[in-house]
Design an enzyme around this catalytic site. Structure first.
Site, PDB file in Angstrom:
ATOM      1  CE1 TYR A 121     -10.307 -20.621  14.261  1.00 18.53           C
ATOM      2  CE2 TYR A 121     -12.454 -21.690  14.272  1.00 18.53           C
ATOM      3  CZ  TYR A 121     -11.512 -20.899  14.897  1.00 18.53           C
ATOM      4  OH  TYR A 121     -11.762 -20.392  16.140  1.00 18.53           O
ATOM      5  CG  ASP A 123       4.383 -14.292  13.543  1.00 18.96           C
ATOM      6  OD1 ASP A 123       3.769 -15.274  14.002  1.00 18.96           O
ATOM      7  OD2 ASP A 123       4.338 -13.978  12.344  1.00 18.96           O
ATOM      8  CG  ASN A 170      -6.788 -15.171  22.597  1.00 18.70           C
ATOM      9  OD1 ASN A 170      -7.970 -15.446  22.494  1.00 18.70           O
ATOM     10  ND2 ASN A 170      -6.259 -14.069  22.050  1.00 18.70           N
ATOM     11  CB  ALA A 196      -8.655 -29.457  10.051  1.00 13.02           C
ATOM     12  CB  ALA A 197      -6.135 -25.530  12.645  1.00 12.45           C
ATOM     13  CE  LYS A 198      -8.828 -22.046  17.222  1.00 10.83           C
ATOM     14  NZ  LYS A 198      -7.995 -21.446  18.290  1.00 10.83           N
TER      15      LYS A 198
END
Length: 220
Positions: A142, A48, A71, A144-146
Site C-alpha cells: 500500500y 471494477d 478515491n 509503495a502503491a500510493k
C-alpha cells in the site's frame, strides 16, 4: 452546475464525498462495486476500476465533467518489506491504487476538457503512508502503491498544464472507515467537506502538489 465523479463512492470517504457533493447541489456520479450502494440522488455506475472495458466505456456514460476524485483503493496485504511476499496481492494493490486512477483519468479526459464550469480538476486520494520521510514498513504494498500514485499524478499535472486541467494529490488523514478503523482521528464527513472545498477553489497555481485535506501543502 458542477458535475462531480467519485470512484469508490459506495462507502467510506467516497460515499461521504458523494453526500457532500449532493448537499452542495452538485450533480454527482459514483462508481461502485455493488449495485445500490451509491447515495440516493447520485448517478450510479457499477464497475471494477481495474476493468479495462468498463474504463474504456466510462466517458460515454459520464459526459462533461468538472471534478474527478480518484478515491477507490484497497489496503492490500499487511506484510512488511521482509515478507512474506505475495506477488499477486502486491500487484493487485498497484492495479487498484496506482494504475486504475491513471487509467480512469486518461479515459475521462474528453469529459474534463468539456467541463460545464469551464475547468476540469482531478484529485487523487493518496495517503500519509506514502510520505518518503515516513520509514515504517507495515503494509509495504500500500505504501509503495500510493507513492507511485503520487508520481503518476504529478506527471499528469505536468502533461495537462497546457490545457488548464489541475491535478493534485490529497492526504485525507487517518479516517474512521472500514480501512482506517474506529480508533482513527477523523470523521469522513468532515474530511469530505474540506476536500470538496479544495476542489471548488483549485486552480493551476496548485497543480502537481500534494495537499492535506484542508488544502495545506505537504511534502511528498
Amino acid at each position: 452546475m458542477t458535475h462531480l465523479l467519485v470512484t469508490g463512492g459506495g462507502r467510506g470517504l467516497g460515499r461521504a464525498l458523494c453526500d457532500e457533493g449532493l448537499a452542495r447541489g452538485w450533480r454527482v456520479t459514483a462508481t461502485v462495486r455493488r449495485a445500490g450502494t451509491a447515495p440516493a440522488g447520485a448517478a450510479e455506475i457499477v464497475m471494477d476500476v481495474t476493468d479495462a472495458g468498463a474504463i474504456a466505456a466510462l466517458a460515454g456514460r459520464v459526459g462533461p465533467l468538472d471534478v474527478l476524485v480518484n478515491n477507490a483503493g484497497i489496503i492490500g496485504p499487511a506484510a512488511r518489506a521482509i515478507g512474506p511476499l505475495d506477488p499477486a496481492a502486491f500487484l493487485e494493490t498497484f492495479r487498484v491504487d496506482t494504475l486504475a486512477p491513471l487509467a480512469v483519468t486518461q479515459a475521462l479526459l474528453p469529459c474534463l476538457r468539456t467541463a460545464p464550469t469551464g475547468r476540469g480538476r482531478v484529485l487523487a486520494i493518496s495517503s500519509q503512508m506514502s510520505f518518503m520521510g515516513y520509514a515504517k514498513s507495515d503494509h509495504i504494498a500500500y505504501r509503495a502503491a500510493k507513492a507511485a500514485l503520487n508520481k503518476v499524478m504529478q506527471g499528469l499535472a505536468t502533461d495537462l498544464a497546457a490545457e488548464g486541467i489541475a491535478v493534485v494529490l490529497i492526504d485525507p488523514g487517518w479516517l474512521r472507515t472500514d480501512m482506517g478503523g474506529p480508533q482513527a482521528d477523523l470523521e469522513p464527513a468532515e474530511v469530505a467537506r474540506a476536500i470538496l472545498s479544495v476542489a471548488g477553489g483549485l486552480d493551476m497555481s496548485r497543480s502537481g502538489q500534494f495537499l492535506r485535506h484542508d488544502g495545506t501543502r505537504r511534502d511528498f
